[in-house]
Design an enzyme around this catalytic site. Structure first.
Site, PDB file in Angstrom:
ATOM      1  CB  CYS A  23      -0.987  -0.050   1.163  1.00 39.30           C
ATOM      2  SG  CYS A  23      -2.351   1.089   0.933  1.00 39.30           S
ATOM      3  CG  HIS A  49      -3.503  -3.379   3.630  1.00 43.37           C
ATOM      4  ND1 HIS A  49      -2.484  -2.907   4.419  1.00 43.37           N
ATOM      5  CD2 HIS A  49      -4.062  -2.298   3.044  1.00 43.37           C
ATOM      6  CE1 HIS A  49      -2.433  -1.588   4.333  1.00 43.37           C
ATOM      7  NE2 HIS A  49      -3.383  -1.193   3.501  1.00 43.37           N
ATOM      8  CD  GLU A  65      -0.971  -6.036   5.875  1.00 46.03           C
ATOM      9  OE1 GLU A  65      -0.563  -6.658   4.876  1.00 46.03           O
ATOM     10  OE2 GLU A  65      -1.040  -4.802   5.911  1.00 46.03           O
ATOM     11  CG  ASP A  94       1.510 -11.361  29.920  1.00 47.66           C
ATOM     12  OD1 ASP A  94       1.322 -12.384  29.240  1.00 47.66           O
ATOM     13  OD2 ASP A  94       0.876 -10.313  29.769  1.00 47.66           O
TER      14      ASP A  94
END
Ligand code: XMP
Length: 520
Positions: free
Chosen positions: A86, A177, A179, A234
């Site tokens: 893009c 795009h 993705e 985490d």
């Protein structure tokens, strides 16, 4: 010291909303990549980073505008594959001698179909098998003349140069795009790109674990480290990893602020002390926190009180372990990317999330953040690699301020008790129906209203609660989970029958945005 031994791909970010998705696609292919804002990618950075390939992201600017972002010109002399997407395509065309123009009915937003030009291209292997290929476009400007050396491999109604390539230099430039989810064959597209760029898929959790351990040892030496444990994925994964690297130089501090879920403190303490033999301070500070929150009903005030008390408690325990020099945190890659904002401008504060950001400075501690290159799903994979029990690795996120932000209005011990019971019943329902792993996060909020009901022959006047369950990838956006009516009905019945103090159940179907996941 750079201990990276794997192949690296660099994504130069021009500010697209979906740049992170490029990284996710690549990581799924076991390719290590980093996103860096274009401002930081200088010639020196490029040669030091030494990527094996580069992707130029999309972005909101127009290459036609003076001073609009560019890639370093030296990139095109490195002899490595480059893919422009893009805005990245338009940057390539502009810098390599093509032309980009604006408007004249050639903008495309949303779904488009690309037809092949007839020439084959390894980048498009597996594409066009069933005719024109569906992609997702989002552009106002368009390429009106391609750069010397490029050929056209695909066109869409409004983008005659939707896919172009200079195969002799391994340069590829696409208008769409690949993705995003709305380019259904995008995964194949990236697989082709990394294959032609020579990536072998050497980014594995085993390799990461070894590299991270070496880095932690190098950074910490023989100093002491403390790690605030919340019981979430985490901080748990960070703690186990650091313990593997430096053993008993690490002490974990688990603060029980009285705002935890039912059984949570026991689960965390058992897991760390008994299963891993990791030194753990279990700081029961519930009186301190609940006392300070007494009478407070403003969400930001509650968060600030909790944040400050966390600092006080950590400070106390950092001293008690004999002078820690480092503080370990489970910071993830999305936090790191967001902190280098494209515009450089501060974004508006929606909520002051409790984290220990201010803590290291105040206490003179340095940070150890071994997860700062990972996405949440990768942290879970690392947790599995480290042998954490699946029930721990797959846990839903739980916020630092705990139940305080699920109790709009004034927090009372009675409300917290009701909340703990209700949450346990709700999660039990979700587990029983096999839905836990499909849902990103689920919880009950107790509302600051009491409503009239009738149970048996008697009148009740009890609290109403709201159930929340969302799907999400990273917590930044979310949608409500579409439970069946049967599930909702059964859950409401169980809550009212089993939890004393609740006589009405609602289901929150707000997405984020415009809502947020937590109620406060
Ligand atoms: P919101 O409510 O902002 O939540 O949509 C997004 C995700 O972040 C979690 N959350 C927090 N986590 N400290 C945390 O550690 C906080 O102060 C905090 N506030 C929200 C929330 O549970 C969700 O997963």
């Amino acid at each position: 010291m750079d201990t990276h031994t794997h192949q690296k791909l660099l994504i130069i970010d021009f500010g697209s909303q979906v740049t992170q998705l490029i990284a996710r696609r690549l990581r799924e292919l076991n390719v290590y990549c980093e996103i860096h804002p274009y401002q930081n990618v200088t010639d020196a950075f490029l040669s030091q980073f030494a990527p094996q390939a580069v992707i130029l992201s999309g972005g909101p600017a127009s290459v036609i505008d003076e001073g609009s972002p560019r890639a370093p010109q030296s990139l095109f002399n490195m002899g490595i594959p480059v893919l422009g997407i893009c805005y990245g395509q338009q940057v390539m065309m502009t810098q390599l001698g093509g032309l980009v123009e604006t408007g004249h009915g050639t903008a495309e937003f949303g779904r488009a179909f690309i037809t092949p030009s007839g020439k084959s291209l390894p980048l498009l292997e597996g594409w066009f098998a069933g005719g024109p290929e569906q992609v997702w476009m989002s552009h106002g400007d368009h390429v009106s003349r391609i750069a010397p050396g490029f050929d056209v491999y695909g066109t869409s109604p409004n983008a005659p140069f939707a896919i172009t390539a200079d195969t002799s230099r391994n340069f590829y430039a696409v208008q769409f795009h690949p993705e995003v989810h709305h380019t259904p064959n995008g995964g194949q597209f990236y697989r082709n790109f990394v294959k032609l760029a020579g990536f072998t898929g050497d980014w594995t959790m085993k390799a990461y674990r070894e590299q991270a351990i070496a880095e932690i040892r190098e950074q910490v030496g023989d100093a002491k480290v403390i790690c605030g444990l919340s019981g979430g994925v985490d901080s748990s994964v960070a703690a186990v990893l650091i313990h593997e690297a430096i053993g008993d130089q690490l002490t974990c501090v688990f603060v029980d602020h009285g705002l935890l879920r039912k059984g949570e403190a026991d689960e965390v303490v058992t897991m760390f002390r008994d299963n891993y033999n990791i030194p753990l301070v279990h700081a029961d500070e519930s009186e301190l926190f609940l006392g300070a929150l007494d009478g407070q009903s403003d969400p930001e005030t509650k968060r600030k009180i909790i944040g400050k008390l966390f600092i006080d408690v950590f400070e106390k325990h950092a001293k008690s372990v004999g002078g820690a020099k480092f503080l370990a945190q489970g910071t993830l890659y999305p936090d790191v990317i967001e902190s280098v904002s494209f515009s450089g401008g501060p974004s508006v504060t929606i909520k002051s999330h409790h984290n220990v950001g201010g803590l290291p400075e105040k206490m003179g501690l340095k940070l150890v953040e071994p997860l700062r290159e990972l996405f949440k799903d990768e942290v879970r994979a690392l947790g599995r690699e480290l042998g954490l029990p699946p029930s721990f690795v797959g846990r839903h996120p739980f916020p630092g301020p705990g139940l305080a932000i699920r109790c709009p209005g004034e927090i009372t011990r009675q409300k917290l008790d009701i909340l703990r019971e209700a949450d346990a019943v709700y999660l039990d329902q979700i587990r029983k129906h096999g839905l836990y792993d499909e849902i990103w996060q689920a919880y009950v909020a107790i509302l600051p209203v009491r409503t009239v009901g009738v149970m048996g022959d008697g009148r009740t006047y009890d609290y109403a609660c709201a159930l929340r369950a969302v799907t999400s990838v990273d917590g930044m956006t979310a949608d409500y989970y579409p439970f069946t009516h049967d599930f909702l009905g059964e859950t409401a019945t169980r809550l009212i029958n089993e939890v004393k103090g609740i006589n009405r159940v609602t289901y929150d179907i707000t997405s984020k945005p415009p809502g947020t996941i937590e109620w406060e």
